[in-house]
Design an enzyme around this catalytic site. Structure first.
Site, PDB file in Angstrom:
ATOM      1  N   ASP A 151      37.669  30.073  43.865  1.00  0.00           N
ATOM      2  CA  ASP A 151      37.132  31.653  44.320  1.00  0.00           C
ATOM      3  C   ASP A 151      37.130  31.725  45.821  1.00  0.00           C
ATOM      4  OD1 ASP A 151      35.715  33.925  42.792  1.00  0.00           O
ATOM      5  OD2 ASP A 151      34.205  33.349  44.079  1.00  0.00           O
ATOM      6  N   HIS A 195      40.771  47.236  51.845  1.00  0.00           N
ATOM      7  CA  HIS A 195      41.718  46.535  50.535  1.00  0.00           C
ATOM      8  C   HIS A 195      43.135  46.300  50.814  1.00  0.00           C
ATOM      9  CE1 HIS A 195      38.378  47.258  47.672  1.00  0.00           C
ATOM     10  NE2 HIS A 195      37.935  48.175  48.295  1.00  0.00           N
ATOM     11  N   GLU A 252      39.347  37.872  42.809  1.00  0.00           N
ATOM     12  CA  GLU A 252      39.516  36.943  43.736  1.00  0.00           C
ATOM     13  C   GLU A 252      39.507  35.509  43.333  1.00  0.00           C
ATOM     14  OE1 GLU A 252      34.959  37.634  44.214  1.00  0.00           O
ATOM     15  OE2 GLU A 252      36.804  38.808  43.534  1.00  0.00           O
TER      16      GLU A 252
END
Length: 313
Positions: free
Chosen positions: A172, A185, A216
């Site tokens: 992660d 973004h 993610e």
């Protein structure tokens, strides 16, 4: 490795195999089996593009072989064409109901056999291309969650026959929501593609698969990789992501984008549940996060109940 399509010919009469092989060998790689049991083993080992399967064989007949193939996640997608002298519509229906795509009647006409096989291989190639698009993440080019599920099903099925090891890494990006909030973004998408590239550079084995698990979160499926090597790969991923030097002023773990990783390794046994590896790796990911992030945590577990037998940080 040959780029020619491969065909497995299954027939208890060697003369029939020789006739079909002579018809097809100019444009295809040919494997053959003379029993149903042998056919299943060779199919699992070679993963042919198409199987020509005789219906009437002693012992395990063609219907049983076809049913076994379609029930096996590793080879279920391989198209099967029955070869038979029966000329029996009821037999043809039975085969098609079991998952066969066509029938070829013996004695064969070579021009007809070549044409039918060419058409079915063309259709398979198109199906494979569509299937690959369906399991590929458009942003990073890695596999997606659907690919992860498919690969885990296939590998646990394959490795359970030999008691082979399977390792899975879940990772992660630390504080990625804050990264998106701070930098936007577009920068977030660029960050994801750079992390995906670092992930691919850290994974070297031919059968390893890299996945964008969601958002993610990423995953690696590492067949036949022991736990110490899986931990080394995970630490290499962590180091490579750090080396990207992507600034992240909102992270409490590092001034640069970093990742936390969980590693899970187990022996595959008959009845192993593929999602056991995901659960175990996820638990280790939370261990790494709880310890401060930008870390690797791992476990060797038993698939009969997901009981930990060893762990490492």
């Amino acid at each position: 490795m040959s780029e020619r399509p491969s065909i497995l010919i299954v027939d208890d009469e060697v003369s029939n195999i020789e006739i079909l092989s002579a018809t097809l060998e100019e444009d295809h790689d040919i494997y053959f089996a003379t029993t149903g049991t042998e056919a299943i083993e060779i199919a699992r080992t070679t993963l042919p593009d198409l199987i020509l399967l005789d219906v009437l064989m002693p012992g395990v007949d063609g219907y049983e072989v076809c049913a076994a193939i379609k029930a096996d996640p590793l080879i279920a997608d391989v198209p099967v064409i029955f070869t038979t002298a029966l000329g029996d519509q009821e037999a043809e229906v039975k085969g098609l109901m079991l998952g066969a795509i066509d029938y070829i009647t013996k004695p064969i006409l070579p021009v007809v056999v070549r044409a039918r096989i060419r058409n079915h291989l063309d259709m398979k190639r198109m199906r494979d291309e569509l299937a690959e698009m369906a399991v590929t993440d458009a942003l990073t080019g890695l596999g997606n969650r659907r690919r992860l599920e498919k690969v885990l099903n296939q590998e646990t099925s394959r490795l359970s026959r030999s008691g082979g090891l399977l390792s899975v890494i879940i990772l992660d990006i630390d504080f990625f929501k804050k990264f998106n909030d701070l930098y936007g973004h577009t920068a977030g998408d660029r960050c994801l593609t750079m992390v995906a590239a670092a992930l691919n550079r850290a994974v070297h084995h031919a059968n390893d698969v890299t996945i964008r698990y969601g958002g993610e979160e990423f995953a690696c499926v590492l067949p036949e990789i022991e736990h110490p090597e899986a931990m080394e790969i995970a630490n290499s991923i962590r180091d490579r992501v750090q080396a990207l030097g992507i600034p992240h002023s909102g992270s409490d773990a590092s001034p640069f984008v970093s990742v936390s990783l969980g590693v899970a390794t187990a022996l595959c046994i008959p009845g192993s549940q593929p999602d056991s590896w995901i659960r175990a790796a996820d638990e280790q990911l939370y261990v790494a996060k709880a310890a401060g992030r930008n870390l690797v945590a791992g476990i060797v577990f038993a698939t009969d109940g997901v009981l930990p037998v060893a762990s490492s940080g």
